[in-house]
Design a protein around this motif. Structure first.
Motif, PDB file in Angstrom:
ATOM      1  N   PRO A 172      10.214 -24.679   2.819  1.00 21.53           N
ATOM      2  CA  PRO A 172      10.412 -23.516   1.943  1.00 21.53           C
ATOM      3  C   PRO A 172      10.556 -22.195   2.702  1.00 21.53           C
ATOM      4  O   PRO A 172      11.330 -21.330   2.306  1.00 21.53           O
ATOM      5  CB  PRO A 172       9.166 -23.521   1.057  1.00 21.53           C
ATOM      6  CG  PRO A 172       8.755 -24.958   1.015  1.00 21.53           C
ATOM      7  CD  PRO A 172       9.036 -25.474   2.397  1.00 21.53           C
ATOM      8  N   GLU A 173       9.811 -22.036   3.807  1.00 27.31           N
ATOM      9  CA  GLU A 173       9.929 -20.809   4.598  1.00 27.31           C
ATOM     10  C   GLU A 173      11.272 -20.756   5.323  1.00 27.31           C
ATOM     11  O   GLU A 173      11.908 -19.703   5.404  1.00 27.31           O
ATOM     12  CB  GLU A 173       8.788 -20.721   5.603  1.00 27.31           C
ATOM     13  CG  GLU A 173       7.439 -20.435   4.970  1.00 27.31           C
ATOM     14  CD  GLU A 173       6.378 -20.169   6.024  1.00 27.31           C
ATOM     15  OE1 GLU A 173       6.357 -19.041   6.566  1.00 27.31           O
ATOM     16  OE2 GLU A 173       5.579 -21.082   6.311  1.00 27.31           O
ATOM     17  N   ILE A 174      11.685 -21.904   5.875  1.00 25.32           N
ATOM     18  CA  ILE A 174      12.990 -21.954   6.547  1.00 25.32           C
ATOM     19  C   ILE A 174      14.093 -21.648   5.541  1.00 25.32           C
ATOM     20  O   ILE A 174      15.031 -20.898   5.836  1.00 25.32           O
ATOM     21  CB  ILE A 174      13.218 -23.347   7.184  1.00 25.32           C
ATOM     22  CG1 ILE A 174      12.159 -23.628   8.249  1.00 25.32           C
ATOM     23  CG2 ILE A 174      14.617 -23.432   7.783  1.00 25.32           C
ATOM     24  CD1 ILE A 174      12.172 -25.057   8.772  1.00 25.32           C
ATOM     25  N   LYS A 175      13.967 -22.207   4.346  1.00 23.29           N
ATOM     26  CA  LYS A 175      14.967 -21.984   3.290  1.00 23.29           C
ATOM     27  C   LYS A 175      15.040 -20.509   2.914  1.00 23.29           C
ATOM     28  O   LYS A 175      16.135 -19.949   2.774  1.00 23.29           O
ATOM     29  CB  LYS A 175      14.611 -22.820   2.065  1.00 23.29           C
ATOM     30  CG  LYS A 175      15.568 -22.647   0.885  1.00 23.29           C
ATOM     31  CD  LYS A 175      15.156 -23.521  -0.290  1.00 23.29           C
ATOM     32  CE  LYS A 175      16.109 -23.332  -1.470  1.00 23.29           C
ATOM     33  NZ  LYS A 175      15.728 -24.183  -2.630  1.00 23.29           N
ATOM     34  N   ALA A 176      13.877 -19.867   2.760  1.00 22.80           N
ATOM     35  CA  ALA A 176      13.854 -18.452   2.382  1.00 22.80           C
ATOM     36  C   ALA A 176      14.558 -17.592   3.429  1.00 22.80           C
ATOM     37  O   ALA A 176      15.346 -16.702   3.104  1.00 22.80           O
ATOM     38  CB  ALA A 176      12.412 -17.984   2.198  1.00 22.80           C
ATOM     39  N   PHE A 177      14.267 -17.881   4.691  1.00 26.45           N
ATOM     40  CA  PHE A 177      14.863 -17.116   5.783  1.00 26.45           C
ATOM     41  C   PHE A 177      16.377 -17.350   5.844  1.00 26.45           C
ATOM     42  O   PHE A 177      17.164 -16.419   5.988  1.00 26.45           O
ATOM     43  CB  PHE A 177      14.207 -17.509   7.107  1.00 26.45           C
ATOM     44  CG  PHE A 177      14.604 -16.648   8.271  1.00 26.45           C
ATOM     45  CD1 PHE A 177      13.993 -15.425   8.483  1.00 26.45           C
ATOM     46  CD2 PHE A 177      15.590 -17.064   9.153  1.00 26.45           C
ATOM     47  CE1 PHE A 177      14.352 -14.620   9.565  1.00 26.45           C
ATOM     48  CE2 PHE A 177      15.960 -16.270  10.233  1.00 26.45           C
ATOM     49  CZ  PHE A 177      15.338 -15.051  10.437  1.00 26.45           C
TER      50      PHE A 177
END
Length: 397
Positions: free
Chosen positions: A170-175
């Protein structure tokens, strides 16, 4: 055509909110420790720095100056720095920590099932270290993990990523999503204006399905090598080449290793600029602009002595045109109409057509690691030429 969600709030809130609500709790991984910048006096390239927030200005003179600076940078160097990305220092360091963990924190055997299908022209997944061999059979020191829109689909089944990486998706996706829908969008807007086109023109040639359309988000590491390997490769970690997409974005970090080939045929270092993104034009944009904006020749070499023994973790985003888009010049641009040429005219004259972004991308990926880097065939400019889908491609050796 524009990514409306980006304009409903500030960029920093887009990233932060996604991070808060995408995870029940923040996953603890080793932090990325910021290395000091080099103290070496290197031959630095002089590049334009453009603040993307100035695109919001209502002052026509500010926008005019901004567009002129972009046109100059893209015509002369094909490289520029952009600031005003909406990425906080904390978010930047967190994503570099994720890159560090993806590359150096997951055991090799757990990466193997997720190895990229390079022979099929796909980067998705891991490009593992040492699988390419050049220069006296020396294995490469490059590893990267690549995510595309499909990488963010159906992750609950546990088959898309290594288990240890799943909580961080989810963090990679947000970035990645912020990079594509805010930073890339604004860069393409600037390039469109520099081409005297409507501001959303180039964005309209890109894919808007999925998290990042047809783009690729890369977490990457370059590993220090032995003196023997460095001598065998003359300290070159990635030989001179162009990228295969439209524009490439490298979030600036302190370790100096990237060089560009300047118009005077000199390799010059790209300096670290805190909080900036290094942007370079790539093959597809060169073809779409009829050669008005040329793909940047660049390479990666061993860092200077005071940084040579540090693993260089980086974050790269490759924006790509829609996969089915044929790479013909945009004749609607007055600039391209006056100065552009079709890069695939010979192929068209022979009854064919220009390749699509997907065809070009897959063919170039298949050849990566197997390029014709032959010192015996290089020209006085230090390059070797090879035909790819009816187009001459240059490699620098």
């Amino acid at each position: 055509m524009s990514p409306t969600a980006v304009y409903e709030t500030t960029p920093s809130v887009v990233v932060t909110d996604t991070l808060k609500h995408g995870l029940k709790e923040r996953v603890e991984i080793p932090p990325w420790k910021e290395p000091p910048v080099t103290k070496e006096n290197l031959s630095w390239a002089e590049l334009e720095t453009i603040d993307l927030t100035l695109l919001d200005s209502n002052n026509p003179e500010i926008r005019k100056t901004l567009i002129a600076a972009a046109k100059k940078a893209l015509t002369v160097d094909g490289f520029l720095f952009v600031t005003g990305t909406g990425i906080s220092d904390e978010t930047m360091k967190r994503n570099l920590a994720i890159a560090q963990y993806a590359i150096n924190g997951i055991p090799h055997e757990e990466k193997l099932p997720f190895a990229a299908k390079l022979d099929q022209g796909s980067y998705e997944g891991y490009k593992l270290r040492g699988i390419w061999k050049r220069d006296s059979d020396t294995p490469d020191n490059i590893e990267h993990y690549n995510l595309e829109s499909s990488s963010f689909e159906n992750i609950e089944d546990g088959h898309q990523h290594p288990e240890k990486l799943l909580p961080l998706i989810p963090e990679i996706k947000a970035f990645a999503e912020h990079t594509y829908k805010y930073v890339v969008y604004r860069i393409l807007k600037l390039v469109s204006l520099a081409l005297e086109l409507p501001e959303d023109y180039l964005w309209g040639l890109h894919d808007h399905n999925g998290t990042i359309g047809a783009a690729c988000q890369r977490l990457m590491g370059y590993f220090p090598r032995s003196e023997k390997d460095e001598n065998a490769t003359e300290g070159i970690w990635s030989k001179g080449h162009t990228d295969y997409n439209t524009v490439s974005l490298l979030y600036s970090q302190p370790i100096s290793a990237l060089q560009i080939l300047t118009p005077d045929n000199q390799w010059r270092w790209v300096k670290h600029v805190e909080g900036a993104v290094v942007v370079n034009t790539a093959d597809a944009l060169e073809f779409l602009t009829g050669g008005v904006f040329k793909a940047t020749r660049h390479r990666v070499i061993r860092p200077p002595p005071d940084q040579a023994n540090i693993i260089r973790y980086i974050l790269i985003h490759f924006a790509r045109a829609a996969r089915n888009l044929e790479l013909n010049p945009i004749w609607e641009s007055p600039l391209i109409k006056a100065r552009g040429k079709n890069s695939f005219q010979d192929r068209i004259d022979a009854g064919g057509r220009a390749p699509t972004q997907d065809e070009w991308l897959r063919e170039r990926i298949k050849r990566t690691g197997h390029e014709l880097y032959d010192n015996n065939r290089k020209t006085a400019e230090g390059k070797v030429e090879e035909q790819v889908l009816g187009r001459k491609v240059e490699y620098y050796v």
